[in-house]
Design a protein around this motif. Structure first.
Motif, PDB file in Angstrom:
ATOM      1  N   ASP A 136       0.852  -1.186   0.000  1.00 22.53           N
ATOM      2  CA  ASP A 136       0.000   0.000   0.000  1.00 22.53           C
ATOM      3  C   ASP A 136       0.891   1.241   0.000  1.00 22.53           C
ATOM      4  OD1 ASP A 136      -1.440   2.220   1.778  1.00 22.53           O
ATOM      5  OD2 ASP A 136      -2.991   1.007   0.783  1.00 22.53           O
ATOM      6  N   ASP A 137       0.624   2.165  -0.915  1.00 16.72           N
ATOM      7  CA  ASP A 137       1.447   3.368  -1.046  1.00 16.72           C
ATOM      8  C   ASP A 137       1.461   4.215   0.222  1.00 16.72           C
ATOM      9  OD1 ASP A 137       2.201   2.822  -3.661  1.00 16.72           O
ATOM     10  OD2 ASP A 137       0.505   3.919  -4.514  1.00 16.72           O
ATOM     11  N   ASP A 138       0.325   4.304   0.899  1.00 18.57           N
ATOM     12  CA  ASP A 138       0.214   5.184   2.066  1.00 18.57           C
ATOM     13  C   ASP A 138       0.804   4.571   3.333  1.00 18.57           C
ATOM     14  OD1 ASP A 138      -1.070   7.139   0.519  1.00 18.57           O
ATOM     15  OD2 ASP A 138      -3.036   6.223   0.904  1.00 18.57           O
ATOM     16  N   THR A 139       0.511   3.293   3.570  1.00 21.22           N
ATOM     17  CA  THR A 139       0.913   2.680   4.839  1.00 21.22           C
ATOM     18  C   THR A 139       2.154   1.798   4.739  1.00 21.22           C
ATOM     19  OG1 THR A 139      -0.441   0.706   4.500  1.00 21.22           O
ATOM     20  CG2 THR A 139      -1.512   2.612   5.561  1.00 21.22           C
ATOM     21  N   GLU A 141       2.007  -1.227   4.124  1.00 13.81           N
ATOM     22  CA  GLU A 141       1.569  -2.579   4.482  1.00 13.81           C
ATOM     23  C   GLU A 141       1.293  -3.396   3.228  1.00 13.81           C
ATOM     24  OE1 GLU A 141       1.530  -3.997   7.566  1.00 13.81           O
ATOM     25  OE2 GLU A 141       2.546  -2.119   8.070  1.00 13.81           O
ATOM     26  N   ASP A 143      -0.564  -5.348   0.501  1.00  9.09           N
ATOM     27  CA  ASP A 143      -1.890  -5.324  -0.113  1.00  9.09           C
ATOM     28  C   ASP A 143      -2.238  -6.778  -0.429  1.00  9.09           C
ATOM     29  OD1 ASP A 143      -4.085  -5.270  -1.905  1.00  9.09           O
ATOM     30  OD2 ASP A 143      -3.581  -3.206  -2.456  1.00  9.09           O
TER      31      ASP A 143
END
Length: 165
Positions: A136-139, A141, A143
């Motif tokens: 995930d780009d934001d977190t 974590e 996907d």
């Protein structure tokens, strides 16, 4: 063993490998459910050639003692002894069998193909590139949906590539 371009790539690979193995094994199970191939998993040790047989035997004996340890103190003492010895590289393989046909698949190689983009045939020569679409780009974590879809496609290719008869 893959070569990494940076510490960040190595950290991302560490973050992806366990989820990748989980998705690989689950998708293998799904393929085996609809296939006439039978599968079993095996673990083998690969030792560097310069490690004497006596050290290999000592390592394996200590591993057995560790598995049978009755308390934390005993486990700690055995782990300290193990830390002083060279360790093997573990190879995890899926053995596929149908009638007289047999085929072996290295699970780590599948995980590498899943985690890296354009996984090279000789990864020790050039750095691998993490497939960042799996994160995930934001977190940062994993996907799980994208990881599962890529694992599914990879395992389908493995089974499609098996001999017909």
């Amino acid at each position: 063993m893959p070569k990494f371009a940076s510490e960040l790539d190595w950290q991302r690979a560490q973050h992806l490998m366990q989820p990748a193995l989980i998705r690989i094994i689950d998708n293998i199970r799904k393929q085996l459910d609809v296939s006439d191939w039978q599968g079993s998993y095996h673990t083998d040790q690969i030792w560097p050639e310069d490690i004497p047989e006596t050290q290999r035997d000592e390592f394996n004996a200590l591993q057995q003692q560790l598995n049978a340890a009755k308390n934390v103190e005993e486990s700690d003492a055995i782990e300290q002894q193990l830390a002083q010895l060279p360790t093997p590289l573990y190879v995890y393989a899926l053995q596929l069998k149908r009638g007289e046909q047999q085929h072996s698949v290295d699970l780590w190689q599948l995980c590498y193909q899943l985690c890296f983009r354009n996984y090279p045939s000789n990864p020790a020569e050039s750095p691998v590139e993490i497939d960042t679409s799996l994160l995930d780009d934001d977190t940062g974590e994993v996907d799980w949906d994208i990881l599962d879809e890529k694992a599914k496609q990879l395992i389908q290719r493995v089974f499609v590539g098996l001999p017909d008869d």
